[in-house]
Write a protein that holds these residues in place. Structure first.
Motif, PDB file in Angstrom:
ATOM      1  N   LEU A  49      23.594 -46.975   5.821  1.00 31.43           N
ATOM      2  CA  LEU A  49      23.315 -47.501   4.483  1.00 31.43           C
ATOM      3  C   LEU A  49      24.177 -48.720   4.158  1.00 31.43           C
ATOM      4  CD1 LEU A  49      22.891 -44.149   2.536  1.00 31.43           C
ATOM      5  CD2 LEU A  49      21.171 -45.965   2.681  1.00 31.43           C
ATOM      6  N   VAL A  50      25.438 -48.728   4.605  1.00 33.67           N
ATOM      7  CA  VAL A  50      26.319 -49.865   4.303  1.00 33.67           C
ATOM      8  C   VAL A  50      26.337 -50.883   5.431  1.00 33.67           C
ATOM      9  CG1 VAL A  50      27.744 -48.478   2.751  1.00 33.67           C
ATOM     10  CG2 VAL A  50      28.401 -48.684   5.159  1.00 33.67           C
ATOM     11  N   ALA A  51      25.422 -50.738   6.408  1.00 34.19           N
ATOM     12  CA  ALA A  51      25.268 -51.681   7.517  1.00 34.19           C
ATOM     13  C   ALA A  51      26.473 -51.711   8.450  1.00 34.19           C
ATOM     14  CB  ALA A  51      24.945 -53.086   7.010  1.00 34.19           C
ATOM     15  N   ASN A  52      27.148 -50.568   8.581  1.00 37.19           N
ATOM     16  CA  ASN A  52      28.232 -50.449   9.550  1.00 37.19           C
ATOM     17  C   ASN A  52      27.693 -50.088  10.921  1.00 37.19           C
ATOM     18  OD1 ASN A  52      30.501 -50.944   7.976  1.00 37.19           O
ATOM     19  ND2 ASN A  52      30.883 -48.789   7.527  1.00 37.19           N
ATOM     20  N   PRO A  53      28.380 -50.472  11.996  1.00 35.90           N
ATOM     21  CA  PRO A  53      28.098 -49.868  13.293  1.00 35.90           C
ATOM     22  C   PRO A  53      28.371 -48.362  13.219  1.00 35.90           C
ATOM     23  CG  PRO A  53      29.481 -51.823  13.538  1.00 35.90           C
ATOM     24  CD  PRO A  53      29.428 -51.505  12.073  1.00 35.90           C
ATOM     25  N   PRO A  54      27.677 -47.554  14.014  1.00 34.91           N
ATOM     26  CA  PRO A  54      27.803 -46.094  13.877  1.00 34.91           C
ATOM     27  C   PRO A  54      29.184 -45.544  14.190  1.00 34.91           C
ATOM     28  CG  PRO A  54      26.492 -46.683  15.802  1.00 34.91           C
ATOM     29  CD  PRO A  54      26.680 -47.932  15.022  1.00 34.91           C
ATOM     30  N   GLU A  55      30.024 -46.317  14.902  1.00 39.14           N
ATOM     31  CA  GLU A  55      31.347 -45.790  15.266  1.00 39.14           C
ATOM     32  C   GLU A  55      32.399 -45.981  14.174  1.00 39.14           C
ATOM     33  OE1 GLU A  55      31.146 -50.037  16.836  1.00 39.14           O
ATOM     34  OE2 GLU A  55      29.824 -48.276  16.796  1.00 39.14           O
ATOM     35  N   VAL A 121      32.331 -46.837   3.758  1.00 41.03           N
ATOM     36  CA  VAL A 121      32.600 -48.101   3.079  1.00 41.03           C
ATOM     37  C   VAL A 121      32.319 -49.221   4.070  1.00 41.03           C
ATOM     38  CG1 VAL A 121      35.059 -47.878   3.654  1.00 41.03           C
ATOM     39  CG2 VAL A 121      34.354 -49.474   1.875  1.00 41.03           C
ATOM     40  N   ARG A 122      31.656 -50.243   3.608  1.00 39.82           N
ATOM     41  CA  ARG A 122      31.294 -51.355   4.499  1.00 39.82           C
ATOM     42  C   ARG A 122      32.563 -51.956   5.113  1.00 39.82           C
ATOM     43  NH1 ARG A 122      27.345 -54.868   5.971  1.00 39.82           N
ATOM     44  NH2 ARG A 122      27.746 -57.114   5.842  1.00 39.82           N
ATOM     45  N   GLY A 123      32.623 -51.961   6.443  1.00 40.95           N
ATOM     46  CA  GLY A 123      33.827 -52.377   7.165  1.00 40.95           C
ATOM     47  C   GLY A 123      34.542 -51.200   7.802  1.00 40.95           C
ATOM     48  N   GLY A 124      34.313 -49.993   7.256  1.00 43.82           N
ATOM     49  CA  GLY A 124      34.931 -48.796   7.821  1.00 43.82           C
ATOM     50  C   GLY A 124      36.356 -48.582   7.360  1.00 43.82           C
ATOM     51  N   VAL A 125      36.757 -47.320   7.322  1.00 45.28           N
ATOM     52  CA  VAL A 125      38.147 -46.970   7.007  1.00 45.28           C
ATOM     53  C   VAL A 125      38.986 -47.316   8.239  1.00 45.28           C
ATOM     54  CG1 VAL A 125      39.738 -45.113   6.409  1.00 45.28           C
ATOM     55  CG2 VAL A 125      37.436 -45.159   5.413  1.00 45.28           C
ATOM     56  N   ALA A 126      39.934 -48.233   8.082  1.00 47.68           N
ATOM     57  CA  ALA A 126      40.608 -48.847   9.226  1.00 47.68           C
ATOM     58  C   ALA A 126      42.035 -48.343   9.414  1.00 47.68           C
ATOM     59  CB  ALA A 126      40.580 -50.370   9.091  1.00 47.68           C
ATOM     60  N   VAL A 127      42.240 -47.026   9.320  1.00 45.79           N
ATOM     61  CA  VAL A 127      43.550 -46.468   9.661  1.00 45.79           C
ATOM     62  C   VAL A 127      43.771 -46.626  11.161  1.00 45.79           C
ATOM     63  CG1 VAL A 127      43.538 -44.832   7.751  1.00 45.79           C
ATOM     64  CG2 VAL A 127      42.548 -44.170   9.949  1.00 45.79           C
ATOM     65  N   PRO A 159      30.965 -56.065   8.867  1.00 47.62           N
ATOM     66  CA  PRO A 159      30.196 -56.494  10.038  1.00 47.62           C
ATOM     67  C   PRO A 159      29.145 -57.528   9.660  1.00 47.62           C
ATOM     68  CG  PRO A 159      29.417 -54.379   9.271  1.00 47.62           C
ATOM     69  CD  PRO A 159      30.609 -54.716   8.427  1.00 47.62           C
ATOM     70  N   ALA A 160      28.582 -58.162  10.675  1.00 50.17           N
ATOM     71  CA  ALA A 160      27.495 -59.111  10.432  1.00 50.17           C
ATOM     72  C   ALA A 160      26.276 -58.366   9.910  1.00 50.17           C
ATOM     73  CB  ALA A 160      27.155 -59.853  11.724  1.00 50.17           C
ATOM     74  N   GLY A 161      25.465 -59.055   9.152  1.00 51.34           N
ATOM     75  CA  GLY A 161      24.262 -58.441   8.616  1.00 51.34           C
ATOM     76  C   GLY A 161      24.506 -57.795   7.267  1.00 51.34           C
ATOM     77  N   ARG A 162      23.413 -57.401   6.648  1.00 49.28           N
ATOM     78  CA  ARG A 162      23.471 -56.791   5.321  1.00 49.28           C
ATOM     79  C   ARG A 162      22.719 -55.470   5.332  1.00 49.28           C
ATOM     80  NH1 ARG A 162      25.181 -59.940   1.206  1.00 49.28           N
ATOM     81  NH2 ARG A 162      25.549 -62.146   1.646  1.00 49.28           N
ATOM     82  N   PRO A 163      23.036 -54.579   4.373  1.00 47.73           N
ATOM     83  CA  PRO A 163      22.292 -53.317   4.314  1.00 47.73           C
ATOM     84  C   PRO A 163      20.791 -53.547   4.199  1.00 47.73           C
ATOM     85  CG  PRO A 163      24.220 -53.231   2.882  1.00 47.73           C
ATOM     86  CD  PRO A 163      24.106 -54.654   3.358  1.00 47.73           C
TER      87      PRO A 163
END
Length: 299
Positions: A49-55, A121-127, A159-163
């Protein structure tokens, strides 16, 4: 760190909120399990939904109660258990793209059904990752600690692209008795009547967690009795394994299961049903049915 976007400030973590991604594939050689999201499909949908890669990593929220403040403009989505969602106190749709402005507060209420909600969240939780994953393994104590009030969660670059989706219609979690497909074995021959697994129902006890669902028979129905009394050497186990201790009441292993076990495994839940089990609450019942083992392609 300069590439990171605006983060999230945790105002309230709820009963238990952990960072999860797709898990630590390939870490078995270190004696470390996979962990990762209990409901893999729900996290994958939130990322889509937020256009993130699945990982990309998100948040796994037990029952609800999470409250976070955006430190800057963010795009988020909430999936899984159908928790009430609000932004600055105003209702917001479930399984939809939500845009937060700087200072806005996302709040999850208590789930009326199901057990686990997911926030991407778009971009992913980056811990910081541990052994290639940002997941919390509650059994091994690896990965980021469960969230606490005052924590700040960094968010990765968008990431590149939009939802492409604004909302995703999804079926709610199963209520009542849940039917689950099980492949018999590999140690079904250790029991006097392994078919008992497929008769009647099994109740999920309050002792269940991410390590496994602990099951018991309602109304004094018989458990599984061993044919063999000797000890079984420890052997590898997988998510979905139904391991049976001497009590005869199985433990259905979840994402934080141990890598090996010394009790016989009477059957393994088929992969297609594993995500559904992540939403089963204590007190609900499971009914198992036998299914054939999946075919393994010839080398």
């Amino acid at each position: 760190m300069s590439a990171l976007g605006a983060g999230l400030e945790v105002l309230a973590p709820g009963p238990l909120t952990t960072v999860q991604d797709r898990g630590r594939a390939g870490a078995f050689r270190y004696g470390v399990g996979v962990a990762g999201a209990a409901d893999r499909a729900a996290l994958a949908l939130a990322n889509r939904l937020v256009a993130n890669p699945p990982e990309r990593a998100g948040l796994e929220v037990l029952l609800g109660g999470l409250e976070v403040r955006a430190e800057g403009p963010l795009v988020v989505a909430v999936t899984g258990a159908p928790v009430p969602v609000t932004v600055d106190g105003r209702p917001a749709p479930h399984a939809s793209v939500l845009v937060l402005g700087a200072g806005q507060v996302l709040q999850l209420g208590q789930a009326p059904t199901g057990l686990r909600a997911y926030v991407a969240v778009r971009g992913g939780v980056a811990v910081e990752p541990v052994l290639g994953s940002r997941s919390r393994d509650t059994l091994a104590g690896l990965g980021p600690d469960p969230l606490a009030a005052g924590d700040r969660l960094p968010v990765g670059p968008a990431p590149a692209g939009r939802p492409r989706l604004r909302t995703a219609p999804v079926a709610g979690p199963a209520t009542g008795t849940v039917a689950v497909g099980v492949v018999p074995g590999p140690r079904h021959d250790w029991f006097t009547d392994p078919g008992v697994l497929f008769t009647g129902t099994w109740t999920v006890t309050p002792a269940s967690d991410r390590v496994g669902l602990r099951l018991e028979r309602p109304d004094g129905q018989p458990g599984l009795r061993r044919r063999r009394e000797e000890e079984l050497p420890s052997e590898g186990v997988a998510v979905g394994s139904l391991q049976v201790p001497p009590s005869g009441q199985p433990v259905l292993f979840g994402p934080d299961h141990p890598v090996t076990g010394g009790y016989p495994v009477v059957g393994v839940v088929r992969d297609a049903d594993v995500d559904r089990l992540a939403q089963v609450r204590p007190g609900q019942s499971l009914r198992f049915r036998p299914v054939p083992a999946p075919e393994v392609p010839a080398p």
